[in-house]
Design a protein around this motif. Structure first.
Motif, PDB file in Angstrom:
ATOM      1  N   SER A 196       1.064 -12.026 -62.847  1.00 38.91           N
ATOM      2  CA  SER A 196       2.054 -11.152 -63.488  1.00 38.91           C
ATOM      3  C   SER A 196       1.409  -9.853 -63.931  1.00 38.91           C
ATOM      4  O   SER A 196       0.221  -9.809 -64.249  1.00 38.91           O
ATOM      5  N   ASN A 197       2.234  -8.816 -63.999  1.00 35.61           N
ATOM      6  CA  ASN A 197       1.741  -7.565 -64.570  1.00 35.61           C
ATOM      7  C   ASN A 197       1.660  -7.698 -66.094  1.00 35.61           C
ATOM      8  O   ASN A 197       2.070  -8.697 -66.685  1.00 35.61           O
ATOM      9  N   THR A 198       1.132  -6.672 -66.741  1.00 29.44           N
ATOM     10  CA  THR A 198       0.905  -6.720 -68.189  1.00 29.44           C
ATOM     11  C   THR A 198       2.192  -6.987 -68.958  1.00 29.44           C
ATOM     12  O   THR A 198       2.224  -7.773 -69.903  1.00 29.44           O
ATOM     13  N   MET A 199       3.280  -6.344 -68.547  1.00 33.41           N
ATOM     14  CA  MET A 199       4.533  -6.481 -69.281  1.00 33.41           C
ATOM     15  C   MET A 199       5.104  -7.885 -69.160  1.00 33.41           C
ATOM     16  O   MET A 199       5.663  -8.427 -70.111  1.00 33.41           O
ATOM     17  N   GLY A 200       4.976  -8.493 -67.991  1.00 30.35           N
ATOM     18  CA  GLY A 200       5.459  -9.846 -67.817  1.00 30.35           C
ATOM     19  C   GLY A 200       4.750 -10.811 -68.741  1.00 30.35           C
ATOM     20  O   GLY A 200       5.371 -11.689 -69.366  1.00 30.35           O
ATOM     21  N   ILE A 201       3.434 -10.670 -68.848  1.00 36.23           N
ATOM     22  CA  ILE A 201       2.646 -11.554 -69.703  1.00 36.23           C
ATOM     23  C   ILE A 201       2.925 -11.276 -71.180  1.00 36.23           C
ATOM     24  O   ILE A 201       2.992 -12.187 -72.008  1.00 36.23           O
ATOM     25  N   SER A 202       3.099 -10.011 -71.537  1.00 41.18           N
ATOM     26  CA  SER A 202       3.291  -9.646 -72.938  1.00 41.18           C
ATOM     27  C   SER A 202       4.693  -9.938 -73.443  1.00 41.18           C
ATOM     28  O   SER A 202       4.888 -10.318 -74.601  1.00 41.18           O
ATOM     29  N   LEU A 248      -2.108 -18.886 -64.510  1.00 41.02           N
ATOM     30  CA  LEU A 248      -1.544 -17.544 -64.713  1.00 41.02           C
ATOM     31  C   LEU A 248      -2.652 -16.507 -64.792  1.00 41.02           C
ATOM     32  O   LEU A 248      -3.587 -16.647 -65.566  1.00 41.02           O
ATOM     33  N   GLU A 249      -2.526 -15.462 -63.974  1.00 41.91           N
ATOM     34  CA  GLU A 249      -3.470 -14.346 -64.000  1.00 41.91           C
ATOM     35  C   GLU A 249      -2.703 -13.041 -64.176  1.00 41.91           C
ATOM     36  O   GLU A 249      -1.555 -12.922 -63.755  1.00 41.91           O
ATOM     37  N   GLU A 250      -3.372 -12.068 -64.776  1.00 42.10           N
ATOM     38  CA  GLU A 250      -2.786 -10.738 -64.948  1.00 42.10           C
ATOM     39  C   GLU A 250      -3.291  -9.807 -63.861  1.00 42.10           C
ATOM     40  O   GLU A 250      -4.437  -9.899 -63.418  1.00 42.10           O
ATOM     41  N   GLY A 251      -2.424  -8.902 -63.410  1.00 42.11           N
ATOM     42  CA  GLY A 251      -2.832  -7.945 -62.387  1.00 42.11           C
ATOM     43  C   GLY A 251      -1.873  -6.778 -62.326  1.00 42.11           C
ATOM     44  O   GLY A 251      -0.869  -6.731 -63.048  1.00 42.11           O
ATOM     45  N   ILE A 284       5.212 -11.689 -60.741  1.00 45.18           N
ATOM     46  CA  ILE A 284       6.120 -10.966 -61.640  1.00 45.18           C
ATOM     47  C   ILE A 284       5.650  -9.516 -61.654  1.00 45.18           C
ATOM     48  O   ILE A 284       4.532  -9.230 -62.080  1.00 45.18           O
ATOM     49  N   VAL A 285       6.501  -8.605 -61.186  1.00 47.92           N
ATOM     50  CA  VAL A 285       6.071  -7.226 -60.974  1.00 47.92           C
ATOM     51  C   VAL A 285       7.109  -6.245 -61.508  1.00 47.92           C
ATOM     52  O   VAL A 285       8.228  -6.627 -61.880  1.00 47.92           O
ATOM     53  N   ALA A 286       6.721  -4.970 -61.517  1.00 45.28           N
ATOM     54  CA  ALA A 286       7.655  -3.914 -61.911  1.00 45.28           C
ATOM     55  C   ALA A 286       8.714  -3.726 -60.830  1.00 45.28           C
ATOM     56  O   ALA A 286       8.499  -4.055 -59.659  1.00 45.28           O
ATOM     57  N   GLU A 287       9.841  -3.193 -61.235  1.00 46.28           N
ATOM     58  CA  GLU A 287      10.932  -2.961 -60.293  1.00 46.28           C
ATOM     59  C   GLU A 287      10.589  -1.845 -59.312  1.00 46.28           C
ATOM     60  O   GLU A 287       9.703  -1.019 -59.541  1.00 46.28           O
ATOM     61  N   GLY A 288      11.286  -1.838 -58.182  1.00 45.24           N
ATOM     62  CA  GLY A 288      11.267  -0.697 -57.280  1.00 45.24           C
ATOM     63  C   GLY A 288      10.029  -0.531 -56.420  1.00 45.24           C
ATOM     64  O   GLY A 288       9.809   0.541 -55.880  1.00 45.24           O
ATOM     65  N   ALA A 344      12.486   4.577 -70.245  1.00 38.36           N
ATOM     66  CA  ALA A 344      12.100   3.643 -71.303  1.00 38.36           C
ATOM     67  C   ALA A 344      12.670   2.243 -71.072  1.00 38.36           C
ATOM     68  O   ALA A 344      12.133   1.258 -71.576  1.00 38.36           O
ATOM     69  N   LEU A 345      13.777   2.143 -70.309  1.00 44.38           N
ATOM     70  CA  LEU A 345      14.340   0.839 -69.963  1.00 44.38           C
ATOM     71  C   LEU A 345      13.695   0.374 -68.665  1.00 44.38           C
ATOM     72  O   LEU A 345      13.799   1.028 -67.630  1.00 44.38           O
ATOM     73  N   ARG A 346      13.009  -0.752 -68.716  1.00 43.31           N
ATOM     74  CA  ARG A 346      12.255  -1.262 -67.563  1.00 43.31           C
ATOM     75  C   ARG A 346      12.801  -2.621 -67.124  1.00 43.31           C
ATOM     76  O   ARG A 346      13.363  -3.363 -67.932  1.00 43.31           O
ATOM     77  N   HIS A 347      12.614  -2.944 -65.856  1.00 42.32           N
ATOM     78  CA  HIS A 347      13.056  -4.215 -65.309  1.00 42.32           C
ATOM     79  C   HIS A 347      11.884  -4.944 -64.659  1.00 42.32           C
ATOM     80  O   HIS A 347      10.983  -4.312 -64.104  1.00 42.32           O
ATOM     81  N   LEU A 348      11.928  -6.252 -64.739  1.00 36.82           N
ATOM     82  CA  LEU A 348      10.913  -7.087 -64.097  1.00 36.82           C
ATOM     83  C   LEU A 348      11.533  -7.815 -62.912  1.00 36.82           C
ATOM     84  O   LEU A 348      12.700  -8.216 -62.945  1.00 36.82           O
ATOM     85  N   THR A 349      10.723  -7.973 -61.864  1.00 36.46           N
ATOM     86  CA  THR A 349      11.178  -8.623 -60.639  1.00 36.46           C
ATOM     87  C   THR A 349      10.256  -9.783 -60.297  1.00 36.46           C
ATOM     88  O   THR A 349       9.030  -9.659 -60.383  1.00 36.46           O
ATOM     89  N   LEU A 350      10.847 -10.909 -59.935  1.00 38.64           N
ATOM     90  CA  LEU A 350      10.063 -12.045 -59.444  1.00 38.64           C
ATOM     91  C   LEU A 350      10.019 -11.965 -57.927  1.00 38.64           C
ATOM     92  O   LEU A 350      11.050 -11.695 -57.286  1.00 38.64           O
ATOM     93  N   CYS A 351       8.857 -12.191 -57.348  1.00 35.42           N
ATOM     94  CA  CYS A 351       8.743 -12.141 -55.891  1.00 35.42           C
ATOM     95  C   CYS A 351       7.993 -13.370 -55.374  1.00 35.42           C
ATOM     96  O   CYS A 351       7.064 -13.869 -56.015  1.00 35.42           O
TER      97      CYS A 351
END
Length: 303
Positions: A101-107, A128-131, A149-153, A267-274
């Motif tokens: 997962s990215n930082t935001m997913g973990i946090s 679970l690893e961060e990346g 788990i990554v950032a959108e787009g 400022a509004l962010r979305h998370l995507t599962l892949c």
């Protein structure tokens, strides 16, 4: 000569290949360096060909090593399928799902949902690893990780099966008696006039903020860099600087910090599962995907 690889050998080789380093691979496999090196040498002797090219700062796969890596992943994935199907008959057999997962997913996103999942499934472990989001997409596409788990787009994620899992908003946190504490919202450009506290330079989120500052014609004035958002909030409480953090983290500090919404679309962010292919995941991994993609329970408003 007949190959005599066991699952320990294959798991070790996967760890070494993913880390591009025998020492780090041995650590992930809970082995000593000497034991790991001996196992890999025995594998090479059995095969009659080198699997790794040893270099000063790590290792690279040979053509034979690349082929073995492919088959090792298939074997381990098939084992996870077997574990899922036999779970009712072999309660003592533990399964593991690999998530990055990215930082935001973990946090922000994963802690509560993983806690519910692990509580309901005591025989399943989650590695679970961060990346960074782009690196995670590549790892999922290569079969190194089952769930990302990554950032959108991200365009690179177009080749994978993706699904939205959540959203969060970034806010500014300031000390309770700071001159900005009365603001109802604030443009990011005005935040850049103040000393800030942020994450370490190698994080994707910090790179994103640097880019937004550049677009605003300014630079971030970072006084302190830390590893986590709660540490950042603690430093802000001590009036060392201001910070931009995820709103769910900021809410944990409402008695000590003032939360100010950012007047910015980004400022509004979305998370995507892949995933590579949902149908090909182990039953345990598919079950985890269901937990991560279903709607969370309603959150009580902060008084």
């Amino acid at each position: 000569m007949a190959e005599r690889f066991d699952l320990t050998d294959l798991r070790l080789f996967l760890h070494v290949a993913d880390a591009s380093n025998i020492t780090r691979g041995a650590l992930r496999a809970n082995m000593t360096l000497a034991s790991a090196s001996e196992r890999i040498r025995d594998m090479e002797v059995d095969l009659g060909t080198p699997l790794l090219v040893r270099k000063r700062r790590g290792v690279e796969l040979t053509a034979a090593g690349t082929a073995l890596l492919h088959h090792a992943r298939l074997v381990i994935q098939q084992l996870e399928h077997m574990r899922g199907e036999l779970n009712d008959y072999a309660k003592g057999l533990r399964a593991q799902v690999h998530v990055r997962s990215n930082t935001m997913g973990i946090s922000v996103f994963l802690p509560a949902r993983l806690a519910r999942f692990l509580s309901a499934h005591p025989n399943i472990d989650v590695d679970l690893e961060e990346g960074r989001s782009r690196d995670i997409v590549r790892a999922v596409a290569a079969g190194k990780v089952e769930i990302g788990i990554v950032a959108e787009g991200l365009e690179a994620a177009a080749e994978l099966e993706t699904m939205p899992v959540g959203e969060y908003r970034f806010v500014l946190v300031v000390p309770l008696r700071h001159q900005l504490a009365r603001c109802r919202k604030i443009p990011f450009k005005e935040v850049l006039d103040y000393d800030l506290v942020g994450l370490r330079a190698e994080t994707a989120w910090q790179d994103f903020l640097n880019e937004q500052a550049k677009r605003a014609g300014k630079r971030l004035k970072l006084r302190v860099r830390l590893d986590g958002f709660d540490s950042i909030c603690r430093v802000v409480e001590n009036r060392i600087g201001l910070a931009i953090v995820p709103e769910p983290v900021a809410r944990r500090w409402t008695s000590k910090l003032r939360i100010i919404p950012l007047d910015e679309v980004w400022a509004l962010r979305h998370l995507t599962l892949c995933v590579r292919k949902l149908a090909s995941l182990s039953p345990h991994a598919q079950n985890l995907v269901k937990y991560l993609t279903k709607s969370p329970p309603a959150r009580k408003p902060v008084p």
